[in-house]
Design a protein around this motif. Structure first.
Motif, PDB file in Angstrom:
ATOM      1  N   ALA A 379       5.662 -46.669  -0.351  1.00  0.00           N
ATOM      2  CA  ALA A 379       5.678 -46.493   1.101  1.00  0.00           C
ATOM      3  C   ALA A 379       4.391 -46.997   1.731  1.00  0.00           C
ATOM      4  O   ALA A 379       4.407 -47.668   2.776  1.00  0.00           O
ATOM      5  N   VAL A 380       3.254 -46.715   1.098  1.00  0.00           N
ATOM      6  CA  VAL A 380       1.968 -47.108   1.680  1.00  0.00           C
ATOM      7  C   VAL A 380       1.783 -48.621   1.608  1.00  0.00           C
ATOM      8  O   VAL A 380       1.310 -49.253   2.563  1.00  0.00           O
ATOM      9  N   LEU A 381       2.143 -49.231   0.495  1.00  0.00           N
ATOM     10  CA  LEU A 381       1.999 -50.680   0.374  1.00  0.00           C
ATOM     11  C   LEU A 381       2.903 -51.408   1.378  1.00  0.00           C
ATOM     12  O   LEU A 381       2.498 -52.411   1.983  1.00  0.00           O
ATOM     13  N   GLY A 385       1.961 -53.743   4.986  1.00  0.00           N
ATOM     14  CA  GLY A 385       2.474 -55.078   5.279  1.00  0.00           C
ATOM     15  C   GLY A 385       2.604 -55.992   4.085  1.00  0.00           C
ATOM     16  O   GLY A 385       2.852 -57.192   4.247  1.00  0.00           O
ATOM     17  N   LEU A 386       2.443 -55.468   2.872  1.00  0.00           N
ATOM     18  CA  LEU A 386       2.600 -56.321   1.695  1.00  0.00           C
ATOM     19  C   LEU A 386       4.064 -56.726   1.544  1.00  0.00           C
ATOM     20  O   LEU A 386       4.974 -55.928   1.785  1.00  0.00           O
ATOM     21  N   ALA A 387       4.277 -57.962   1.136  1.00  0.00           N
ATOM     22  CA  ALA A 387       5.628 -58.463   0.919  1.00  0.00           C
ATOM     23  C   ALA A 387       6.245 -57.793  -0.301  1.00  0.00           C
ATOM     24  O   ALA A 387       5.542 -57.412  -1.243  1.00  0.00           O
ATOM     25  N   GLU A 388       7.576 -57.666  -0.281  1.00  0.00           N
ATOM     26  CA  GLU A 388       8.266 -57.013  -1.391  1.00  0.00           C
ATOM     27  C   GLU A 388       7.996 -57.722  -2.710  1.00  0.00           C
ATOM     28  O   GLU A 388       7.861 -57.083  -3.757  1.00  0.00           O
ATOM     29  N   ALA A 389       7.909 -59.039  -2.677  1.00  0.00           N
ATOM     30  CA  ALA A 389       7.639 -59.784  -3.917  1.00  0.00           C
ATOM     31  C   ALA A 389       6.253 -59.437  -4.463  1.00  0.00           C
ATOM     32  O   ALA A 389       6.064 -59.311  -5.685  1.00  0.00           O
ATOM     33  N   ALA A 393       5.343 -57.538  -7.984  1.00  0.00           N
ATOM     34  CA  ALA A 393       4.391 -58.098  -8.947  1.00  0.00           C
ATOM     35  C   ALA A 393       3.310 -57.085  -9.299  1.00  0.00           C
ATOM     36  O   ALA A 393       2.905 -56.969 -10.470  1.00  0.00           O
ATOM     37  N   LEU A 394       2.826 -56.328  -8.313  1.00  0.00           N
ATOM     38  CA  LEU A 394       1.819 -55.297  -8.570  1.00  0.00           C
ATOM     39  C   LEU A 394       2.349 -54.246  -9.546  1.00  0.00           C
ATOM     40  O   LEU A 394       1.652 -53.829 -10.477  1.00  0.00           O
TER      41      LEU A 394
END
Length: 415
Positions: A379-381, A385-389, A393-394
């Motif tokens: 939820a925080v990521l 605004g981080l992209a789902e891809a 990867a993270l």
């Protein structure tokens, strides 16, 4: 309520805090801010805060000490040894109001998370370093734990003066006191930002903070530079400053004013002491405090606790019974103000928490369960605004972990 989440109705409902601290000092500070409604994002390493495993637990990762320090927060797991995790944190910091940490400044610089870097990216950021010792000092960079700071800042000596044996206070006094100081320092920086629009770097060093705290009353005669006297406030150092033993237990008695002492001695059938010049005013009583408290103890031993509580209530002298820790849950005052709050976790386990002792008329933030490790990573990521891809990867590389990751740490409390 079964999960932790920010409260927009709170006084700090529009404040987002990235909390990289662990154990007690920093988490206590951020819990205070969370209790006022701040969105505190607890950034944990893959193993989680060590206090998740300190003390008894009903569920893995939610041990007693962790429960006492982490209500009303969200948990994100990032492995800051990995560049991708550090980049994700930088993205989160770009949108944060506060970043607080308790790592050595050199380590933060090596990670690219130093104040110059972060404040250049986000000029409104309040960057709070919570350290053992102030930067640039003789002890800069040394490890600091509560016991070490209590010893250095004079608290073990205070106990030695009173009891004849140097001991630590039986509470993590340095960590918690410094947590309070850190919370109000962060609030001060946020208030200044509301006027200037600019954040700033601040440091809260434990040693300096606890030395200042100890010396409020105990610098005593050392204030008088022309004619310096001794350090140490005699009234609180006398071995007789303790709960008085009664005929059937103990009682806390605090005659303080001239009238209190006169009335007490008369009611105790000691009119001679009511007229004694040694106890006539606060200056004289301070000079003879050990004798005064010894006499008080001898008088109180003659009757039971109920007798003294009733007498002091009639004379309007402060007095109270001695509560054991286990008595606090049934203390009539704490019960009447709903101090202890029941909570249920997402799995249905029942818990009990002390609420925030401060009550603000326009800021209601009820206690919420401390988060499971990585409970809010996704939820925080996404909120950052981080992209789902990139999030995928993270998670795949272990740079980030969520509560459901198979390689997440779910160790049970070994106790």
């Amino acid at each position: 309520m079964t999960s932790s989440s920010p409260s927009p109705a709170g006084a700090l409902g529009d404040v987002r805090i990235l909390d990289l601290t662990s154990v007690v000092f920093g988490p206590y500070a951020s819990q205070i801010l969370a209790d006022y409604g701040a969105d505190v994002i607890k950034v944990e390493a893959p193993g989680g805060d060590s206090t998740r495993h300190t003390g008894p637990a009903q569920e893995p990762g939610l041990a007693a000490i962790f429960l006492g320090l982490n209500r009303n927060k969200r948990s994100v797991v990032l492995d800051l040894k990995q560049a991708a995790a550090r980049q994700a944190l930088l993205t989160m910091a770009d949108q944060a109001d506060v970043l607080m940490h308790s790592m050595r400044p050199a380590k933060m610089a090596a990670l690219g998370l130093d104040p110059a870097t972060l404040c250049a990216r986000n000029p409104r950021l309040v960057y709070a370093g919570l350290y053992g010792f102030g930067e640039g000092g003789a002890y800069d960079g040394r490890p600091a734990y509560d016991d070490i700071i209590q010893g250095l800042s004079g608290f073990a000596d205070l106990v030695d003066r009173q009891t004849g044996t140097p001991r630590y206070l039986p509470t993590v006094a340095a960590d918690k006191t410094c947590g309070l100081i850190a919370a109000h320092a962060i609030l001060a920086a946020l208030y200044q930002r509301s006027r200037t629009g600019l954040g700033q770097q601040l440091e809260v060093p434990m040693f300096e903070s606890m030395a200042s705290y100890a010396l409020v009353e105990h610098y005593y005669g050392r204030h008088l530079a022309d004619e310096p006297g001794e350090a140490g406030y005699p009234r609180v150092l006398t071995p007789w400053r303790r709960p008085c033993q009664t005929a059937n237990g103990h009682v806390c008695l605090m005659p303080y004013t001239d009238l209190h002492w006169r009335n007490f001695f008369i009611a105790a059938h000691r009119p001679d002491l009511a007229q004694d010049a040694r106890f006539a005013d606060i200056s004289a009583r301070t000079r003879h405090i050990e004798t005064l408290y010894e006499l008080l103890a001898g008088i109180v031993a003659g009757h039971d606790t109920a007798y003294w509580l009733a007498l002091c209530e009639r004379l309007e002298i402060p007095a109270a019974p001695v509560n054991r820790l286990q008595d606090l849950e049934t203390d009539p005052h704490l019960q009447s103000v709903d101090f202890f709050v029941p909570l249920e976790s997402a799995s249905g386990s029942q818990y009990r928490f002390p609420r925030n002792p401060v009550r603000l008329q326009q800021s209601q933030v009820p206690p919420a369960m401390p988060p499971r490790l990585g409970e809010h990573t996704l939820a925080v990521l996404r909120q950052a605004g981080l992209a789902e891809a990139d999030i995928t990867a993270l998670l795949r590389t272990g740079a980030a972990r969520d509560a459901l990751s198979p390689n997440n740490d779910h160790r049970k409390d070994p106790a």
